[in-house]
Design a protein around this motif. Structure first.
Motif, short mmCIF file in Angstrom:
data_model
loop_
_atom_site.label_atom_id
_atom_site.label_comp_id
_atom_site.label_asym_id
_atom_site.label_seq_id
_atom_site.Cartn_x
_atom_site.Cartn_y
_atom_site.Cartn_z
N ARG A 173 -10.28 -15.78 2.59
CA ARG A 173 -9.86 -15.07 3.88
C ARG A 173 -8.70 -14.50 4.29
NH1 ARG A 173 -14.25 -14.69 7.32
NH2 ARG A 173 -13.27 -12.91 8.59
N VAL A 174 -7.73 -15.40 3.94
CA VAL A 174 -6.24 -14.90 4.04
C VAL A 174 -5.55 -14.34 2.73
CG1 VAL A 174 -4.02 -15.82 5.01
CG2 VAL A 174 -6.22 -16.74 5.92
N TYR A 175 -5.61 -15.22 1.83
CA TYR A 175 -4.91 -14.80 0.54
C TYR A 175 -5.68 -13.63 -0.16
CZ TYR A 175 -3.31 -14.81 -4.44
OH TYR A 175 -2.93 -14.56 -5.50
N ARG A 176 -6.81 -13.94 -0.78
CA ARG A 176 -7.44 -12.82 -1.46
C ARG A 176 -7.95 -11.79 -0.67
NH1 ARG A 176 -8.47 -14.50 -6.38
NH2 ARG A 176 -8.49 -16.86 -6.68
N TYR A 177 -8.13 -11.97 0.61
CA TYR A 177 -8.72 -10.65 1.23
C TYR A 177 -7.49 -9.75 1.51
CZ TYR A 177 -10.18 -8.00 5.35
OH TYR A 177 -10.63 -7.09 6.37
N ASN A 178 -6.29 -10.35 1.75
CA ASN A 178 -4.92 -9.18 1.91
C ASN A 178 -4.37 -8.99 0.65
OD1 ASN A 178 -4.59 -9.20 4.93
ND2 ASN A 178 -5.20 -11.42 4.73
N ARG A 179 -4.72 -9.64 -0.61
CA ARG A 179 -4.03 -9.38 -1.75
C ARG A 179 -4.05 -7.86 -2.16
NH1 ARG A 179 -0.87 -11.76 -5.18
NH2 ARG A 179 -0.58 -10.92 -7.13
N PRO A 180 -5.19 -7.10 -2.06
CA PRO A 180 -5.15 -5.72 -2.38
C PRO A 180 -4.03 -4.86 -1.75
CG PRO A 180 -7.46 -6.52 -2.25
CD PRO A 180 -6.54 -7.59 -1.63
N ARG A 181 -3.95 -5.37 -0.42
CA ARG A 181 -2.92 -4.57 0.38
C ARG A 181 -1.48 -5.16 0.17
NH1 ARG A 181 -1.33 -5.46 5.83
NH2 ARG A 181 -2.54 -7.29 5.98
N LEU A 182 -1.37 -6.45 -0.10
CA LEU A 182 0.03 -7.18 0.05
C LEU A 182 0.46 -7.96 -1.17
CD1 LEU A 182 -0.31 -8.92 3.44
CD2 LEU A 182 0.90 -6.62 2.97
N GLY A 183 -0.50 -7.29 -2.42
CA GLY A 183 -0.15 -8.19 -3.61
C GLY A 183 1.16 -7.95 -3.99
N PRO A 184 1.89 -6.93 -4.24
CA PRO A 184 3.38 -6.82 -4.52
C PRO A 184 4.40 -7.88 -3.69
CG PRO A 184 2.57 -4.67 -4.49
CD PRO A 184 1.67 -5.67 -3.86
N ALA A 357 13.79 -7.35 2.08
CA ALA A 357 13.64 -6.27 1.40
C ALA A 357 12.17 -6.11 1.21
CB ALA A 357 14.69 -6.22 0.25
N ALA A 358 11.62 -7.07 0.73
CA ALA A 358 10.15 -7.19 0.25
C ALA A 358 9.22 -6.80 1.29
CB ALA A 358 9.61 -8.27 -0.47
N LEU A 359 9.56 -7.51 2.74
CA LEU A 359 8.75 -7.31 3.71
C LEU A 359 8.98 -5.82 4.25
CD1 LEU A 359 9.49 -10.40 6.11
CD2 LEU A 359 7.19 -9.74 5.29
N ASP A 360 9.89 -5.42 4.25
CA ASP A 360 10.23 -3.92 4.65
C ASP A 360 9.46 -2.98 3.79
OD1 ASP A 360 11.70 -2.07 6.38
OD2 ASP A 360 12.85 -1.38 4.72
N ARG A 361 9.37 -3.07 2.46
CA ARG A 361 8.61 -2.42 1.61
C ARG A 361 7.02 -2.47 1.99
NH1 ARG A 361 12.49 -3.98 -2.10
NH2 ARG A 361 11.44 -5.86 -3.00
N ALA A 362 6.67 -3.82 2.23
CA ALA A 362 5.27 -4.13 2.33
C ALA A 362 4.85 -3.41 3.91
CB ALA A 362 4.92 -5.61 2.42
N ALA A 363 5.77 -3.62 4.60
CA ALA A 363 5.35 -2.99 5.80
C ALA A 363 5.32 -1.43 6.25
CB ALA A 363 6.43 -3.62 7.23
#
Length: 364
Positions: A173-184, A357-363
């Protein structure tokens, strides 16, 4: 208090219940609900001049923890008579659909004694009154509706299965659910499926313990100290039945006691539980508690990594140009990742500037 629109269905409902829109205070800080404080309606106050909390669930929220009970207010109603000596908010029934929690006047423990500071003995004593009362509440003792089906509940005393269900929730519910959006972002932080293999290896083999009611979120902002020095426990949203050692682990992880007080609280818990279980079928039930506590603390460290990564991107998506927030969240994630290196078997932790830098790209 948080920033909200001047008008919303939740505020309008609070104004209607209070009978005086000018007396509505809020919204209070809170992730899961939009909450306002109102004078208790005359029909339910019964001479009580106190105030109540009028809450409305927020929509489209991500869930980071398992939920056991359908209604926090109905759980608190069911607790009447079970927590004598521990301060728990009352609940007022306005109608079958509307229940108001008592608003506790005072200061949070975090306001009085911030994270990392020693907590006075008189307040710690009251935390242990709560632990003792909860230890006496077995899964069959409360007639309150639950979210989960009987098939999705661990058998009483099966602490290993109880923890596996928590690991499974974090994974799915936390990792796999969000992986399509936050995979990188996960990849840049070194978080992949292998982390959960490592975590399961680390926490395997918990010893059985008698299940009881757990608050499961006992941190400094969920304790309120009133003018008389009484410690009230609020926000029972995450309460569940399970291994009482998990409640201790969550408490220790979130409270951030100084190291010496952390050790004292842990040892005192073991002594208190052993005394309560003496002469029962669970006598000796604290055997191996120190080893199991470290496993549960490692679960909390690992769980926080995935929860905090997702939350950080939520915060930054709402404030994409807030450089100070970006730096703050990057350093916080660096600390969380560092603490979870062992349970997640991470080979390294990126520096805060790389995380930023990684957070900025994801957000964005």
């Amino acid at each position: 208090m948080s920033s909200e629109p001047d008008s919303s269905p939740a505020r309008d409902r609070a104004a209607e219940l209070s009978g005086d829109p000018s007396a509505v205070e809020g919204p209070l800080e809170g992730y899961h609900h939009e909450t306002y404080v109102i004078p208790l309606p005359e029909a339910v106050a019964g001479g009580d001049a106190g105030r109540g909390k009028c809450r409305s669930p927020r929509e489209n929220l991500l869930w980071f923890d398992r939920r056991c009970f359908l209604s926090e207010e109905r759980l608190l109603l069911a607790l009447r008579g079970h927590v004598e000596g521990a301060a728990v908010p009352r609940v007022y029934t306005v109608s079958d659909e509307t229940l108001l929690q008592e608003f506790i006047e005072g200061h949070t423990l975090g306001e009085l004694h911030p994270s990392g500071e020693h907590v006075p003995d008189a307040l710690v004593d009251q935390v242990f009154v709560l632990f003792e009362r909860l230890a006496d509440i077995a899964p069959g003792d409360l007639a309150v509706e639950r979210r989960c089906t009987p098939e999705d509940r661990s058998d009483d005393h099966d602490s290993a299965d109880f923890l596996e269900r928590l690991v499974h929730f974090a994974e799915q519910r936390v990792y796999r659910y969000n992986r399509p959006r936050l995979g990188p972002l996960f990849d840049e932080l070194g978080l992949d499926d292998g982390c959960f293999t490592a975590l399961r290896d680390r926490v395997a083999g918990l010893r059985p313990r008698r299940f009881c009611l757990l608050h499961a979120d006992l941190h400094r902002e969920n304790f309120v100290v009133d003018a008389a020095g009484r410690l009230w426990t609020i926000d029972w949203e995450l309460a569940m039945f399970g291994d009482p050692l998990y409640d201790l682990a969550t408490h220790l992880y979130l409270m951030r006691y100084p190291d010496w007080q952390h050790r004292l609280v842990a040892k005192r818990w073991a002594q208190v539980m052993e005394e309560r279980w003496a002469g029962t079928a669970w006598e000796g039930g604290t055997k191996g508690w120190e080893e199991d506590l470290e496993k549960l603390l490692d679960f909390k460290r690992a769980q926080s990594v995935f929860t905090d990564v997702v939350r950080a991107t939520e915060f930054l998506t709402r404030s994409p140009d807030d450089e100070g927030l970006l730096v703050k969240e990057a350093h916080r994630l660096h600390a969380v990742l560092t603490a979870a290196r062992r349970p997640l078997r991470l080979t390294g932790v990126p520096a805060p500037d790389r995380i930023a830098a990684a957070l900025d790209r994801a957000a964005r």
